[in-house]
Scaffold this motif. Structure first.
Motif, PDB file in Angstrom:
ATOM      1  N   LYS A   9       0.831  -1.197   0.000  1.00 36.21           N
ATOM      2  CA  LYS A   9       0.000   0.000   0.000  1.00 36.21           C
ATOM      3  C   LYS A   9       0.872   1.256   0.000  1.00 36.21           C
ATOM      4  CE  LYS A   9      -3.833  -2.325   0.219  1.00 36.21           C
ATOM      5  NZ  LYS A   9      -4.751  -2.391  -0.964  1.00 36.21           N
ATOM      6  N   ILE A  10       0.374   2.300  -0.637  1.00 37.99           N
ATOM      7  CA  ILE A  10       1.105   3.562  -0.765  1.00 37.99           C
ATOM      8  C   ILE A  10       0.340   4.648  -0.016  1.00 37.99           C
ATOM      9  CG2 ILE A  10       2.159   5.196  -2.356  1.00 37.99           C
ATOM     10  CD1 ILE A  10       3.128   2.233  -2.608  1.00 37.99           C
ATOM     11  N   ALA A  11       1.044   5.352   0.852  1.00 37.81           N
ATOM     12  CA  ALA A  11       0.421   6.396   1.661  1.00 37.81           C
ATOM     13  C   ALA A  11       1.153   7.711   1.469  1.00 37.81           C
ATOM     14  CB  ALA A  11       0.427   6.008   3.136  1.00 37.81           C
ATOM     15  N   LEU A  12       0.404   8.783   1.547  1.00 32.90           N
ATOM     16  CA  LEU A  12       0.952  10.134   1.597  1.00 32.90           C
ATOM     17  C   LEU A  12       0.501  10.766   2.898  1.00 32.90           C
ATOM     18  CD1 LEU A  12       2.097  12.873   0.693  1.00 32.90           C
ATOM     19  CD2 LEU A  12       0.031  13.189  -0.709  1.00 32.90           C
ATOM     20  N   TYR A  36       5.068   8.376   1.784  1.00 32.34           N
ATOM     21  CA  TYR A  36       5.662   9.644   1.392  1.00 32.34           C
ATOM     22  C   TYR A  36       5.384  10.637   2.519  1.00 32.34           C
ATOM     23  CZ  TYR A  36       6.500   7.894  -3.303  1.00 32.34           C
ATOM     24  OH  TYR A  36       6.965   7.167  -4.376  1.00 32.34           O
ATOM     25  N   ALA A  37       6.456  11.134   3.120  1.00 27.97           N
ATOM     26  CA  ALA A  37       6.366  12.057   4.250  1.00 27.97           C
ATOM     27  C   ALA A  37       6.732  13.450   3.765  1.00 27.97           C
ATOM     28  CB  ALA A  37       7.297  11.627   5.367  1.00 27.97           C
ATOM     29  N   THR A  38       5.789  14.384   3.844  1.00 25.63           N
ATOM     30  CA  THR A  38       6.036  15.715   3.315  1.00 25.63           C
ATOM     31  C   THR A  38       5.982  16.777   4.407  1.00 25.63           C
ATOM     32  OG1 THR A  38       3.725  16.245   2.800  1.00 25.63           O
ATOM     33  CG2 THR A  38       4.983  15.035   1.135  1.00 25.63           C
ATOM     34  N   GLY A  39       6.626  17.893   4.125  1.00 20.31           N
ATOM     35  CA  GLY A  39       6.655  19.030   5.025  1.00 20.31           C
ATOM     36  C   GLY A  39       7.672  20.033   4.519  1.00 20.31           C
ATOM     37  N   ARG A  40       7.835  21.113   5.280  1.00 17.59           N
ATOM     38  CA  ARG A  40       8.742  22.183   4.857  1.00 17.59           C
ATOM     39  C   ARG A  40      10.075  22.157   5.581  1.00 17.59           C
ATOM     40  NH1 ARG A  40       5.480  27.277   6.287  1.00 17.59           N
ATOM     41  NH2 ARG A  40       4.907  25.901   8.021  1.00 17.59           N
ATOM     42  N   GLY A  67       8.626  -0.129   7.195  1.00 13.65           N
ATOM     43  CA  GLY A  67       8.049   0.302   5.928  1.00 13.65           C
ATOM     44  C   GLY A  67       9.108   0.868   5.015  1.00 13.65           C
ATOM     45  N   VAL A  68       8.679   1.655   4.053  1.00 12.88           N
ATOM     46  CA  VAL A  68       9.589   2.385   3.176  1.00 12.88           C
ATOM     47  C   VAL A  68       9.246   3.862   3.321  1.00 12.88           C
ATOM     48  CG1 VAL A  68      10.372   2.785   0.823  1.00 12.88           C
ATOM     49  CG2 VAL A  68       9.740   0.472   1.556  1.00 12.88           C
ATOM     50  N   GLY A  69      10.170   4.633   3.849  1.00 17.64           N
ATOM     51  CA  GLY A  69       9.943   6.050   4.049  1.00 17.64           C
ATOM     52  C   GLY A  69      10.588   6.880   2.959  1.00 17.64           C
ATOM     53  N   ILE A  70       9.827   7.796   2.382  1.00 17.49           N
ATOM     54  CA  ILE A  70      10.312   8.657   1.313  1.00 17.49           C
ATOM     55  C   ILE A  70       9.984  10.099   1.687  1.00 17.49           C
ATOM     56  CG2 ILE A  70      10.177   9.242  -1.141  1.00 17.49           C
ATOM     57  CD1 ILE A  70       9.169   6.336  -1.596  1.00 17.49           C
ATOM     58  N   LYS A  88       5.033  12.577  -8.892  1.00 18.48           N
ATOM     59  CA  LYS A  88       6.134  11.731  -8.433  1.00 18.48           C
ATOM     60  C   LYS A  88       5.593  10.410  -7.884  1.00 18.48           C
ATOM     61  CE  LYS A  88       9.791  11.693  -4.842  1.00 18.48           C
ATOM     62  NZ  LYS A  88      10.929  11.261  -5.706  1.00 18.48           N
ATOM     63  N   ILE A  89       4.554  10.490  -7.057  1.00 20.88           N
ATOM     64  CA  ILE A  89       3.963   9.272  -6.503  1.00 20.88           C
ATOM     65  C   ILE A  89       3.399   8.400  -7.618  1.00 20.88           C
ATOM     66  CG2 ILE A  89       2.163   8.358  -4.989  1.00 20.88           C
ATOM     67  CD1 ILE A  89       2.451  10.927  -3.313  1.00 20.88           C
ATOM     68  N   ASP A  90       2.736   9.019  -8.574  1.00 21.61           N
ATOM     69  CA  ASP A  90       2.170   8.271  -9.697  1.00 21.61           C
ATOM     70  C   ASP A  90       3.271   7.623 -10.526  1.00 21.61           C
ATOM     71  OD1 ASP A  90       0.385   7.234 -11.506  1.00 21.61           O
ATOM     72  OD2 ASP A  90      -0.198   9.155 -12.378  1.00 21.61           O
ATOM     73  N   ASP A  91       4.321   8.378 -10.823  1.00 25.15           N
ATOM     74  CA  ASP A  91       5.415   7.834 -11.631  1.00 25.15           C
ATOM     75  C   ASP A  91       6.116   6.681 -10.916  1.00 25.15           C
ATOM     76  OD1 ASP A  91       4.886   9.733 -13.563  1.00 25.15           O
ATOM     77  OD2 ASP A  91       6.529  11.064 -12.990  1.00 25.15           O
ATOM     78  N   GLU A  92       6.309   6.810  -9.620  1.00 26.04           N
ATOM     79  CA  GLU A  92       7.076   5.810  -8.875  1.00 26.04           C
ATOM     80  C   GLU A  92       6.235   4.621  -8.416  1.00 26.04           C
ATOM     81  OE1 GLU A  92      10.336   9.027  -7.052  1.00 26.04           O
ATOM     82  OE2 GLU A  92       8.973   7.971  -5.703  1.00 26.04           O
ATOM     83  N   GLN A  93       4.950   4.861  -8.153  1.00 22.39           N
ATOM     84  CA  GLN A  93       4.127   3.802  -7.553  1.00 22.39           C
ATOM     85  C   GLN A  93       2.899   3.442  -8.385  1.00 22.39           C
ATOM     86  OE1 GLN A  93       5.586   2.536  -4.979  1.00 22.39           O
ATOM     87  NE2 GLN A  93       6.984   4.224  -4.479  1.00 22.39           N
TER      88      GLN A  93
END
Length: 305
Positions: A9-12, A36-40, A67-70, A88-93
């Motif tokens: 499973k892929i999570a953002l 996928y972990a996002t922030g500034r 898991g796999v952290g990106i 990016k998520i679409d291209d990679e996953q």
């Protein structure tokens, strides 16, 4: 070896630098997800918070948990950055199964317990943009990928249930609107996703022992109870792990659609999925707030954790 329930499973997790967002990301990873972990806040540059936590640290914790952290640096007010993230998520996953909107960033901008005419206007308006616009922008770009496959899950993370926020003034016009609107967004997504076999849930932690909250009281997670000398009601507090474990269990539930459109607490999920905080307890913070703290009673967690 038993397969973890979110393997494949892929999570953002949008807003995963610290606090609830970080542990939601970590616990999704512990259940096997790629997150996928996002922030500034990155190791190269800090956000206006000026704090040391970074998205790279979160990604490392996700991977350490199994898991796999990106980590991806994203300002969720910037349309182009969010669009690029989703590409990016679409291209990679090629898919997205879980979207967690946990972006806030308004704590340094909050002025509490003053009427609107005594509030600094520009910081307050920026707080609203950080708390609301970011969630809408992220959902605008991410939901088309999420609904590509059946069974997607959207989590709106806020502060207070819909019922509590409707009945209570939340510290200032800006904070009140921010927290009420986040819950409303979760309700809206439930309506808009109804024909796409996807689920939207509002989840609020209780009095969370985030990194910033621990710093405010001058304690660590190991000795957090020492803060009760200054604020006795802190005894009901919970670590960010509780909401993380609850959301990971929800994401792994094949019957998660039963939660669609609901506003729930970390305690509700913990009770439903039989998970606990790191100390083995299950704090029922929002019931405590209503029945003890708001009622003006002495701090006593008997029957609440």
């Amino acid at each position: 070896m038993k397969t973890k329930p979110l393997t494949g499973k892929i999570a953002l997790v949008a807003g995963a630098t610290r606090g609830a967002g970080r542990q939601i990301a970590v616990q999704l990873g512990a259940a096997g997800a790629t997150v996928y972990a996002t922030g500034r806040s990155t190791r190269a540059a800090r956000s206006e918070y000026g704090r040391p936590e970074t998205i790279e640290d979160t990604a490392d914790l996700i991977t350490e948990a199994g898991g796999v952290g990106i980590a991806v640096a994203v300002d969720h007010l910037d349309h182009e950055q969010v669009a690029a993230l989703v590409r990016k998520i679409d291209d990679e996953q090629g898919r997205l199964d879980v979207l967690v909107n946990d972006i806030f960033g308004g704590d340094p901008l909050t002025t509490w317990n003053k009427p609107v005419w005594e509030q600094p206007l520009e910081p307050g308006l920026r707080l609203l943009r950080l708390a609301i616009d970011t969630h809408i922008i992220t959902s605008h770009y991410a939901l088309p990928l999420l609904i590509r496959n059946p069974g997607g899950l959207v989590i709106e993370v806020g502060d207070g249930t819909t019922g509590y926020n409707t009945a209570n003034y939340r510290l200032s016009v800006f904070y009140d609107l921010a927290k009420s609107t986040v819950n409303r967004l979760g309700f809206v997504w439930a309506h808009e996703l109804a024909d796409h076999d996807a689920t939207s849930v509002n989840v609020t932690p209780g009095w969370i022992r985030s990194e910033m909250m621990l710093d405010v009281y001058g304690v660590t997670e190991a000795d957090w109870r020492d803060a009760c000398a200054k604020e006795p009601h802190f005894v009901i507090s919970e670590s960010p792990v509780l909401i993380g474990r609850g959301i990971a269990a929800l994401a792994a539930d094949p019957d998660r659609a039963r939660w669609n459109g609901r506003s729930v607490t970390s305690f509700d999920l913990a009770e439903a999925y039989d998970v606990t905080d790191t100390d083995g307890t299950r704090p029922d913070a929002w019931r405590y707030v209503v029945e003890v703290q708001d009622a003006g009673k002495p701090a006593d967690v008997t029957g609440y954790r």
